[in-house]
Write an enzyme that holds these catalytic residues in place. Sequence first.
Site, PDB file in Angstrom:
ATOM      1  CE  LYS A  16       6.052   5.468  -4.395  1.00  0.00           C
ATOM      2  NZ  LYS A  16       6.551   4.104  -4.110  1.00  0.00           N
ATOM      3  N   GLY A  18       8.959   9.611   1.909  1.00  0.00           N
ATOM      4  CA  GLY A  18       9.447   9.605   3.287  1.00  0.00           C
ATOM      5  C   GLY A  18      10.957   9.543   3.396  1.00  0.00           C
ATOM      6  CB  ALA A  86      14.776  -3.168  10.784  1.00  0.00           C
ATOM      7  CG  ASP A 129       4.803  -1.304  -2.155  1.00  0.00           C
ATOM      8  OD1 ASP A 129       5.251  -1.813  -3.204  1.00  0.00           O
ATOM      9  OD2 ASP A 129       5.164  -0.179  -1.754  1.00  0.00           O
TER      10      ASP A 129
HETATM   11  P1  ATP Z   1       8.129   3.880  -0.791  1.00  0.00           P
HETATM   12  O1  ATP Z   1       8.877   4.634  -1.823  1.00  0.00           O
HETATM   13  O2  ATP Z   1       8.469   2.404  -0.803  1.00  0.00           O
HETATM   14  O3  ATP Z   1       6.659   4.124  -0.758  1.00  0.00           O
HETATM   15  P2  ATP Z   1       8.194   5.157   1.765  1.00  0.00           P
HETATM   16  O4  ATP Z   1       8.363   6.598   1.480  1.00  0.00           O
HETATM   17  O5  ATP Z   1       6.845   4.675   2.139  1.00  0.00           O
HETATM   18  O6  ATP Z   1       8.752   4.319   0.606  1.00  0.00           O
HETATM   19  P3  ATP Z   1       9.522   3.384   3.637  1.00  0.00           P
HETATM   20  O7  ATP Z   1       9.607   2.294   2.629  1.00  0.00           O
HETATM   21  O8  ATP Z   1       8.640   3.168   4.804  1.00  0.00           O
HETATM   22  O9  ATP Z   1       9.203   4.798   2.942  1.00  0.00           O
HETATM   23  O10 ATP Z   1      10.976   3.717   4.195  1.00  0.00           O
HETATM   24  C1  ATP Z   1      12.007   4.109   3.320  1.00  0.00           C
HETATM   25  C2  ATP Z   1      13.302   3.371   3.668  1.00  0.00           C
HETATM   26  O11 ATP Z   1      13.733   3.713   4.999  1.00  0.00           O
HETATM   27  C3  ATP Z   1      13.177   1.857   3.711  1.00  0.00           C
HETATM   28  O12 ATP Z   1      13.277   1.295   2.432  1.00  0.00           O
HETATM   29  C4  ATP Z   1      14.347   1.479   4.639  1.00  0.00           C
HETATM   30  O13 ATP Z   1      15.567   1.550   3.974  1.00  0.00           O
HETATM   31  C5  ATP Z   1      14.328   2.600   5.654  1.00  0.00           C
HETATM   32  N1  ATP Z   1      13.531   2.211   6.828  1.00  0.00           N
HETATM   33  C6  ATP Z   1      12.198   2.350   6.961  1.00  0.00           C
HETATM   34  N2  ATP Z   1      11.749   1.903   8.150  1.00  0.00           N
HETATM   35  C7  ATP Z   1      12.847   1.469   8.813  1.00  0.00           C
HETATM   36  C8  ATP Z   1      13.065   0.867  10.115  1.00  0.00           C
HETATM   37  N3  ATP Z   1      12.047   0.642  10.945  1.00  0.00           N
HETATM   38  N4  ATP Z   1      14.325   0.537  10.470  1.00  0.00           N
HETATM   39  C9  ATP Z   1      15.357   0.762   9.604  1.00  0.00           C
HETATM   40  N5  ATP Z   1      15.221   1.305   8.380  1.00  0.00           N
HETATM   41  C10 ATP Z   1      13.996   1.666   7.968  1.00  0.00           C
END
Ligand code: ATP
Length: 272
Positions: A16, A18, A86, A129
């Site tokens: 959303k 990040g 990952a 989540d």
């Molecule tokens: P949300 O909308 O779920 O709150 P967010 O802004 O908190 O998302 P994350 O879910 O931490 O962000 O990361 C967004 C995307 O980035 C993940 O769904 C994944 O595709 C990718 N990602 C995050 N961390 C990693 C990692 N350690 N290795 C590879 N890909 C990653």
Amino acid sequence: MCLNDFEIGKILGKGKLGKVYCVKHKESGYVAAIKVMSKKDLIEFKLEKNFRREIEIQLKLRHDQISRLLGFFYDDKNVYLILEYALHGEIYHHLQLKRRFDNITASNYIYQVSNALSYLHLQNIIHRDIKPENILLAADKTIKLSDFGWSVQVNPSNLKRLTICGTLDYLPPEMVESKAHDFSVDNWALGVLCYEFLVGKPPFDDENNQLTYRRIAKVDLKIPVYVDDDAADLITKLLQRNPSKRLPLADLPSHPWIVKNKPYWPKVRSKN
Ligand code: ATP
Ligand code: MG
């Protein structure tokens, strides 16, 4: 540590707020993921507290099935999290390609997510989540639970929390009804995840949010006939309306669906 220490590679994903990129640490050659959050967005969406909590919680965690937070830093514009990379990305993407997972794959992933959740719960942390977008796959098919943006550390003597959070399809009845909730919201979400892995969509999916809300509140669960009976039993035991009746995570390894599939799982090196 600062941004200049890294070579920035391709974008790995977007949440959303990040954006996550693949990076290489110039000095060591170490490949990691970097999550970039703009300070302006964090303030605008009032998520500074969440983000601070995400960092505090994730820094403490050490588990094979949890994406490790290796460090963080910030500049004028952004805050940066350095995360264990990952390789295979979101399990969500793999599920879309395959449409459904077979029993061996699904049981292996569910078992691993359950291990990660047991570890979190032991430390009084609720993830809140759990969904296929937040479960990542590393090199040897080990899962890495990620995104601690909604997680919370609770005081065991004052367990009930009231904030509504997470993703609609994965919310338990007590949350859609704005009642207090506890650790067992993750057990519920594990049941939703198990269903989604085997069926290809979440159990209470409907035309609009209002209908989904209603189906969750009633636990209007219909498991397709092609789902293995033992898997259906596990899903039903996790998707209990009464939070205290949900299958405890400690009982998951001895559930018949896990026991009968376990001999077929790929062998992985495990440090846990
Ligand atoms: P949300 O909308 O779920 O709150 P967010 O802004 O908190 O998302 P994350 O879910 O931490 O962000 O990361 C967004 C995307 O980035 C993940 O769904 C994944 O595709 C990718 N990602 C995050 N961390 C990693 C990692 N350690 N290795 C590879 N890909 C990653
Ligand atoms: Mg996410």
